[in-house]
Design a protein around this motif. Structure first.
Motif, PDB file in Angstrom:
ATOM      1  N   GLU A 195      26.126  -3.682   4.199  1.00  0.00           N
ATOM      2  CA  GLU A 195      24.762  -3.218   3.961  1.00  0.00           C
ATOM      3  C   GLU A 195      24.589  -2.822   2.498  1.00  0.00           C
ATOM      4  N   PRO A 196      23.531  -3.275   1.853  1.00  0.00           N
ATOM      5  CA  PRO A 196      23.322  -2.937   0.432  1.00  0.00           C
ATOM      6  C   PRO A 196      23.038  -1.454   0.266  1.00  0.00           C
ATOM      7  N   PRO A 197      23.380  -0.884  -0.883  1.00  0.00           N
ATOM      8  CA  PRO A 197      23.082   0.533  -1.130  1.00  0.00           C
ATOM      9  C   PRO A 197      21.578   0.763  -1.163  1.00  0.00           C
ATOM     10  N   LEU A 198      21.170   1.966  -0.786  1.00  0.00           N
ATOM     11  CA  LEU A 198      19.741   2.283  -0.750  1.00  0.00           C
ATOM     12  C   LEU A 198      19.122   2.263  -2.140  1.00  0.00           C
ATOM     13  N   ALA A 199      19.909   2.627  -3.146  1.00  0.00           N
ATOM     14  CA  ALA A 199      19.395   2.650  -4.520  1.00  0.00           C
ATOM     15  C   ALA A 199      20.461   2.146  -5.476  1.00  0.00           C
ATOM     16  N   GLN A 200      20.059   1.317  -6.414  1.00  0.00           N
ATOM     17  CA  GLN A 200      20.985   0.820  -7.435  1.00  0.00           C
ATOM     18  C   GLN A 200      21.061   1.819  -8.587  1.00  0.00           C
ATOM     19  N   PRO A 201      22.248   2.009  -9.164  1.00  0.00           N
ATOM     20  CA  PRO A 201      22.349   2.874 -10.348  1.00  0.00           C
ATOM     21  C   PRO A 201      21.428   2.382 -11.461  1.00  0.00           C
ATOM     22  N   ARG A 202      20.830   3.307 -12.187  1.00  0.00           N
ATOM     23  CA  ARG A 202      19.867   2.929 -13.227  1.00  0.00           C
ATOM     24  C   ARG A 202      20.498   2.109 -14.341  1.00  0.00           C
ATOM     25  N   ASN A 203      21.740   2.403 -14.678  1.00  0.00           N
ATOM     26  CA  ASN A 203      22.392   1.714 -15.789  1.00  0.00           C
ATOM     27  C   ASN A 203      23.048   0.408 -15.366  1.00  0.00           C
ATOM     28  N   LYS A 204      22.774  -0.036 -14.162  1.00  0.00           N
ATOM     29  CA  LYS A 204      23.388  -1.261 -13.658  1.00  0.00           C
ATOM     30  C   LYS A 204      22.304  -2.283 -13.340  1.00  0.00           C
ATOM     31  N   LYS A 205      22.552  -3.533 -13.720  1.00  0.00           N
ATOM     32  CA  LYS A 205      21.589  -4.584 -13.444  1.00  0.00           C
ATOM     33  C   LYS A 205      21.483  -4.822 -11.948  1.00  0.00           C
ATOM     34  N   LEU A 206      20.264  -5.067 -11.499  1.00  0.00           N
ATOM     35  CA  LEU A 206      20.027  -5.325 -10.083  1.00  0.00           C
ATOM     36  C   LEU A 206      20.632  -6.669  -9.714  1.00  0.00           C
ATOM     37  N   GLU A 207      21.595  -6.648  -8.801  1.00  0.00           N
ATOM     38  CA  GLU A 207      22.264  -7.860  -8.372  1.00  0.00           C
ATOM     39  C   GLU A 207      22.031  -8.060  -6.882  1.00  0.00           C
ATOM     40  N   GLN A 208      21.995  -9.323  -6.486  1.00  0.00           N
ATOM     41  CA  GLN A 208      21.816  -9.630  -5.075  1.00  0.00           C
ATOM     42  C   GLN A 208      23.066  -9.225  -4.307  1.00  0.00           C
ATOM     43  N   PHE A 209      22.886  -8.426  -3.272  1.00  0.00           N
ATOM     44  CA  PHE A 209      24.026  -7.917  -2.498  1.00  0.00           C
ATOM     45  C   PHE A 209      24.631  -9.028  -1.656  1.00  0.00           C
ATOM     46  N   GLN A 210      25.953  -9.084  -1.661  1.00  0.00           N
ATOM     47  CA  GLN A 210      26.684 -10.052  -0.851  1.00  0.00           C
ATOM     48  C   GLN A 210      27.646  -9.307   0.067  1.00  0.00           C
ATOM     49  N   PRO A 211      27.573  -9.521   1.393  1.00  0.00           N
ATOM     50  CA  PRO A 211      28.528  -8.871   2.301  1.00  0.00           C
ATOM     51  C   PRO A 211      29.960  -9.262   1.956  1.00  0.00           C
ATOM     52  N   SER A 212      30.869  -8.335   2.177  1.00  0.00           N
ATOM     53  CA  SER A 212      32.287  -8.585   1.901  1.00  0.00           C
ATOM     54  C   SER A 212      33.115  -8.209   3.130  1.00  0.00           C
ATOM     55  N   PRO A 213      34.340  -8.743   3.254  1.00  0.00           N
ATOM     56  CA  PRO A 213      35.190  -8.423   4.407  1.00  0.00           C
ATOM     57  C   PRO A 213      35.437  -6.917   4.508  1.00  0.00           C
ATOM     58  N   SER A 214      35.358  -6.390   5.723  1.00  0.00           N
ATOM     59  CA  SER A 214      35.443  -4.943   5.930  1.00  0.00           C
ATOM     60  C   SER A 214      36.735  -4.490   6.606  1.00  0.00           C
ATOM     61  N   LEU A 215      37.473  -5.397   7.236  1.00  0.00           N
ATOM     62  CA  LEU A 215      38.657  -4.997   7.994  1.00  0.00           C
ATOM     63  C   LEU A 215      39.703  -4.338   7.110  1.00  0.00           C
ATOM     64  N   LEU A 216      40.099  -4.999   6.046  1.00  0.00           N
ATOM     65  CA  LEU A 216      41.177  -4.485   5.194  1.00  0.00           C
ATOM     66  C   LEU A 216      40.796  -3.158   4.557  1.00  0.00           C
ATOM     67  N   LYS A 217      39.573  -3.037   4.060  1.00  0.00           N
ATOM     68  CA  LYS A 217      39.162  -1.800   3.386  1.00  0.00           C
ATOM     69  C   LYS A 217      39.160  -0.609   4.341  1.00  0.00           C
ATOM     70  N   ALA A 218      38.567  -0.798   5.528  1.00  0.00           N
ATOM     71  CA  ALA A 218      38.477   0.314   6.479  1.00  0.00           C
ATOM     72  C   ALA A 218      39.848   0.704   7.015  1.00  0.00           C
ATOM     73  N   MET A 219      40.668  -0.286   7.368  1.00  0.00           N
ATOM     74  CA  MET A 219      41.982   0.015   7.944  1.00  0.00           C
ATOM     75  C   MET A 219      42.949   0.578   6.898  1.00  0.00           C
ATOM     76  N   THR A 220      42.834   0.114   5.653  1.00  0.00           N
ATOM     77  CA  THR A 220      43.690   0.667   4.595  1.00  0.00           C
ATOM     78  C   THR A 220      43.413   2.149   4.409  1.00  0.00           C
ATOM     79  N   PHE A 221      42.132   2.511   4.422  1.00  0.00           N
ATOM     80  CA  PHE A 221      41.777   3.932   4.321  1.00  0.00           C
ATOM     81  C   PHE A 221      42.425   4.731   5.447  1.00  0.00           C
ATOM     82  N   ILE A 222      42.315   4.251   6.686  1.00  0.00           N
ATOM     83  CA  ILE A 222      42.856   4.975   7.842  1.00  0.00           C
ATOM     84  C   ILE A 222      44.375   5.086   7.746  1.00  0.00           C
ATOM     85  N   ILE A 223      45.041   4.014   7.361  1.00  0.00           N
ATOM     86  CA  ILE A 223      46.502   4.010   7.257  1.00  0.00           C
ATOM     87  C   ILE A 223      46.966   5.015   6.209  1.00  0.00           C
TER      88      ILE A 223
END
Length: 365
Positions: A195-223
């Motif tokens: 899900e794209p962030p609700l607001a983009q940082p002001r100093n960052k160019k507006l870029e089209q959000f692309q979904p990314s794989p979530s399994l590794l990130k979420a499970m790495t945090f838990i581990i």
């Protein structure tokens, strides 16, 4: 009619009917190319060439995909070549394509194979294990740290990675406050991947959000979080926050040994935290965490408080933390908040009561 001409004609007639979700891209004596697209992530292209001595020799097979990892494609190519060898002397294309399609269908977790490999590298017999269930497209993770564990069964949706991994049930012997943190933050990490962030940082160019794989990130945090809980010490008393044995965990929220987690991420004994917050000095901005370094899993990365010297260090509350670089994030907790003026007033009242008691004792003596 040669067997090659016969097979080409057969592929043109029946391939898209007998191979579900298939599409003929090319079909001639030099190349047969078939796309198989079962889901958004479970799709590949099969390139087949005839050897000189076909059908006595087996087909030459190459698999390509933008969504499946190379390791999976290499393994499936080997299996498909073995299937073709079993058919030497006979027509091979349709049966080989059926095998490839069926293998994709029966192994839905192939879309996260690279993430599964990365997770297994993070795990050992002491830190946890993974169990795969291809039939249900689920992955059971058990993360361990010392005598503590956190266990979940993660579902991989067919629309992955456009949709994130999900889990409903969990099991753990950690304190409830840490279980809520693991469960809630793990799901939030997965959500942010799709899900794209609700607001983009002001100093960052507006870029089209692309979904990314979530399994590794979420499970790495838990581990990593589960593994490190048992090694964390209370910044006040410098003792382990969690007891060495899980059965010794204090569940009573009024007990001094009850575990508290503040927004900067550090863990405290409740009694130590209350004593630290309610004793002077009381800086204008409020007390900051006295831990000797920032926490890697902070909920308040942007709440660092500057003291009068302009540094990010917390005020020196006692000699044990003097002259040390500290966390520097204002102490805050969702269950109780101590206002500076209130804390000063309570401290003054406490001191006055103690003086009154001393005067009474002296008078009676």
């Amino acid at each position: 009619m040669s067997i090659i001409s016969f097979e080409i004609e057969e592929v043109q007639k029946i391939c898209e009917n007998v191979i579900p979700n298939s599409k003929i891209i090319a079909c001639n004596p030099s190349l047969v190319r078939i796309d198989i697209k079962q889901t958004r992530s479970r799709q590949l292209t099969t390139c087949i060439r005839f050897p000189e001595k076909y059908p006595e020799q087996s087909l030459l097979i190459e698999l390509k995909s933008k969504t499946l990892c190379d390791k999976f494609l290499d393994g499936l190519t080997t299996l498909a070549e073995q299937k073709a060898k079993e058919l030497q002397g006979k027509p091979q294309i349709i049966n080989t394509l059926k095998f490839i399609s069926q293998y994709l269908q029966e192994n839905p977790l192939c879309i996260v194979l690279d993430e599964i490999i990365a997770l297994r590298k993070l795990l050992s017999s002491e830190t946890g294990d993974l169990k795969l269930k291809q039939k249900n497209s689920t992955i059971s993770l058990t993360a361990r740290g010392g005598n503590y564990y956190f266990k979940i069964k993660t579902e991989i949706p067919e629309e992955y990675p456009e949709k994130c991994v999900k889990w409903q049930n969990y099991e753990s012997n950690l304190p409830a406050v840490l279980v809520r943190f693991l469960n809630g933050q793990g799901k939030e990490i997965a959500r942010q991947c799709v899900e794209p962030p609700l607001a983009q940082p002001r100093n960052k160019k507006l870029e089209q959000f692309q979904p990314s794989p979530s399994l590794l990130k979420a499970m790495t945090f838990i581990i990593e979080a589960t593994r490190e809980f048992c090694t964390e010490v209370c910044p006040i008393c410098n003792e382990y926050v969690l007891p060495r044995l899980a059965e010794d965990i204090v569940a009573n929220e009024q007990d001094d040994s009850f575990v508290e987690r503040v927004y900067c991420g550090h863990l405290f004994h409740q009694g130590c935290l209350k004593k630290y917050v309610n004793e002077p000095p009381f800086p204008p901005g409020g007390k900051t965490c006295p831990a000797t370094k920032s926490h890697p899993r902070s909920d308040a990365k942007h709440l660092r408080v500057n003291n009068s010297s302009g540094s990010n260090s917390a005020p020196k509350s006692n000699t044990s933390i003097a002259n040390k670089k500290t966390c520097g994030i204002r102490l805050a907790h969702d269950r109780w908040v101590v206002n500076v003026k209130v804390a000063e007033s309570r401290w003054a009242q406490k001191q006055a009561r103690e003086r009154e008691l001393e005067e009474v004792v002296d008078f009676l003596q």
